[in-house]
Design a protein around this motif. Structure first.
Motif, PDB file in Angstrom:
ATOM      1  N   ARG A  78       0.835  -1.206   0.000  1.00 51.00           N
ATOM      2  CA  ARG A  78       0.000   0.000   0.000  1.00 51.00           C
ATOM      3  C   ARG A  78       0.865   1.250   0.000  1.00 51.00           C
ATOM      4  O   ARG A  78       0.586   2.218  -0.693  1.00 51.00           O
ATOM      5  N   ARG A  79       1.920   1.217   0.784  1.00 49.42           N
ATOM      6  CA  ARG A  79       2.810   2.373   0.852  1.00 49.42           C
ATOM      7  C   ARG A  79       3.497   2.641  -0.476  1.00 49.42           C
ATOM      8  O   ARG A  79       3.703   3.799  -0.834  1.00 49.42           O
ATOM      9  N   SER A  80       3.867   1.593  -1.203  1.00 44.88           N
ATOM     10  CA  SER A  80       4.542   1.812  -2.485  1.00 44.88           C
ATOM     11  C   SER A  80       3.615   2.515  -3.466  1.00 44.88           C
ATOM     12  O   SER A  80       4.041   3.413  -4.196  1.00 44.88           O
ATOM     13  N   TYR A  81       2.337   2.150  -3.474  1.00 43.93           N
ATOM     14  CA  TYR A  81       1.364   2.837  -4.334  1.00 43.93           C
ATOM     15  C   TYR A  81       1.191   4.283  -3.871  1.00 43.93           C
ATOM     16  O   TYR A  81       1.209   5.211  -4.678  1.00 43.93           O
ATOM     17  N   GLY A  82       1.020   4.477  -2.580  1.00 42.55           N
ATOM     18  CA  GLY A  82       0.814   5.812  -2.036  1.00 42.55           C
ATOM     19  C   GLY A  82       2.008   6.721  -2.236  1.00 42.55           C
ATOM     20  O   GLY A  82       1.864   7.890  -2.613  1.00 42.55           O
ATOM     21  N   ARG A  83       3.210   6.193  -1.995  1.00 41.79           N
ATOM     22  CA  ARG A  83       4.419   6.993  -2.186  1.00 41.79           C
ATOM     23  C   ARG A  83       4.590   7.391  -3.645  1.00 41.79           C
ATOM     24  O   ARG A  83       4.957   8.530  -3.949  1.00 41.79           O
ATOM     25  N   ALA A  84       4.333   6.466  -4.551  1.00 42.09           N
ATOM     26  CA  ALA A  84       4.475   6.768  -5.979  1.00 42.09           C
ATOM     27  C   ALA A  84       3.503   7.867  -6.399  1.00 42.09           C
ATOM     28  O   ALA A  84       3.871   8.790  -7.134  1.00 42.09           O
ATOM     29  N   ALA A  85       2.273   7.787  -5.928  1.00 45.26           N
ATOM     30  CA  ALA A  85       1.270   8.794  -6.296  1.00 45.26           C
ATOM     31  C   ALA A  85       1.592  10.147  -5.675  1.00 45.26           C
ATOM     32  O   ALA A  85       1.482  11.181  -6.343  1.00 45.26           O
ATOM     33  N   VAL A 118      -3.282   8.100   0.655  1.00 43.56           N
ATOM     34  CA  VAL A 118      -3.540   8.247  -0.785  1.00 43.56           C
ATOM     35  C   VAL A 118      -4.407   7.100  -1.292  1.00 43.56           C
ATOM     36  O   VAL A 118      -5.377   7.323  -2.019  1.00 43.56           O
ATOM     37  N   VAL A 119      -4.099   5.866  -0.897  1.00 42.85           N
ATOM     38  CA  VAL A 119      -4.871   4.723  -1.403  1.00 42.85           C
ATOM     39  C   VAL A 119      -6.275   4.653  -0.812  1.00 42.85           C
ATOM     40  O   VAL A 119      -7.155   4.039  -1.400  1.00 42.85           O
ATOM     41  N   GLU A 120      -6.507   5.292   0.331  1.00 44.97           N
ATOM     42  CA  GLU A 120      -7.871   5.389   0.863  1.00 44.97           C
ATOM     43  C   GLU A 120      -8.673   6.405   0.066  1.00 44.97           C
ATOM     44  O   GLU A 120      -9.831   6.180  -0.255  1.00 44.97           O
ATOM     45  N   ALA A 121      -8.048   7.523  -0.235  1.00 46.42           N
ATOM     46  CA  ALA A 121      -8.735   8.594  -0.953  1.00 46.42           C
ATOM     47  C   ALA A 121      -8.957   8.242  -2.425  1.00 46.42           C
ATOM     48  O   ALA A 121      -9.989   8.587  -3.008  1.00 46.42           O
ATOM     49  N   PHE A 122      -8.007   7.551  -3.017  1.00 46.03           N
ATOM     50  CA  PHE A 122      -8.059   7.184  -4.430  1.00 46.03           C
ATOM     51  C   PHE A 122      -7.700   5.708  -4.545  1.00 46.03           C
ATOM     52  O   PHE A 122      -6.538   5.355  -4.740  1.00 46.03           O
ATOM     53  N   PRO A 123      -8.699   4.824  -4.389  1.00 43.48           N
ATOM     54  CA  PRO A 123      -8.421   3.389  -4.338  1.00 43.48           C
ATOM     55  C   PRO A 123      -7.749   2.851  -5.602  1.00 43.48           C
ATOM     56  O   PRO A 123      -7.981   3.324  -6.710  1.00 43.48           O
ATOM     57  N   VAL A 124      -6.923   1.850  -5.387  1.00 38.10           N
ATOM     58  CA  VAL A 124      -6.242   1.153  -6.476  1.00 38.10           C
ATOM     59  C   VAL A 124      -7.244   0.229  -7.142  1.00 38.10           C
ATOM     60  O   VAL A 124      -8.004  -0.462  -6.454  1.00 38.10           O
ATOM     61  N   THR A 125      -7.294   0.237  -8.471  1.00 38.01           N
ATOM     62  CA  THR A 125      -8.202  -0.659  -9.178  1.00 38.01           C
ATOM     63  C   THR A 125      -7.522  -2.006  -9.418  1.00 38.01           C
ATOM     64  O   THR A 125      -6.307  -2.144  -9.284  1.00 38.01           O
ATOM     65  N   TRP A 126      -8.329  -2.961  -9.776  1.00 37.35           N
ATOM     66  CA  TRP A 126      -7.860  -4.327  -9.962  1.00 37.35           C
ATOM     67  C   TRP A 126      -6.742  -4.392 -10.993  1.00 37.35           C
ATOM     68  O   TRP A 126      -6.857  -3.845 -12.090  1.00 37.35           O
TER      69      TRP A 126
END
Length: 89
Positions: free
Chosen positions: A26-33, A56-64
């Motif tokens: 989750r952090r890797s997605y959030g940090r990248a964004a 970030v991933v709570e506010a803008f969820p990652v899609t499948w």
């Protein structure tokens, strides 16, 4: 000029493996964004306003099956829209 309010709908089903998965993923997605948003001109305090205390991933969820790079690009676009749709103080 009128004020627009924007309600965000998920672009696809959220990836439950990301939301409930390992914190490092989750952090890797959030940090990248977050890094991409700042690189594209959003200031850190503006990013904090858009997120309103959420990750970030709570506010803008990652899609499948969304890659980190694709997620960062999409999340930045959604962050910019959210920031620009805020009322002027």
């Amino acid at each position: 000029m009128s004020v627009h309010t924007t309600a965000f709908e998920p672009t696809g089903p959220a990836n439950p493996a990301i939301l409930a998965g390992p914190r490092d993923l989750r952090r890797s997605y959030g940090r990248a964004a977050a890094a991409a948003a700042i690189e594209n001109g959003l200031l850190p305090h503006e990013l904090a306003e858009v997120l309103a205390g959420r990750s970030v991933v709570e506010a803008f969820p990652v899609t499948w099956r969304e890659s980190v790079t694709d997620y960062a690009d999409r999340a930045v676009a959604e962050m910019m829209v959210a920031y620009l749709s805020q009322p002027i103080a």
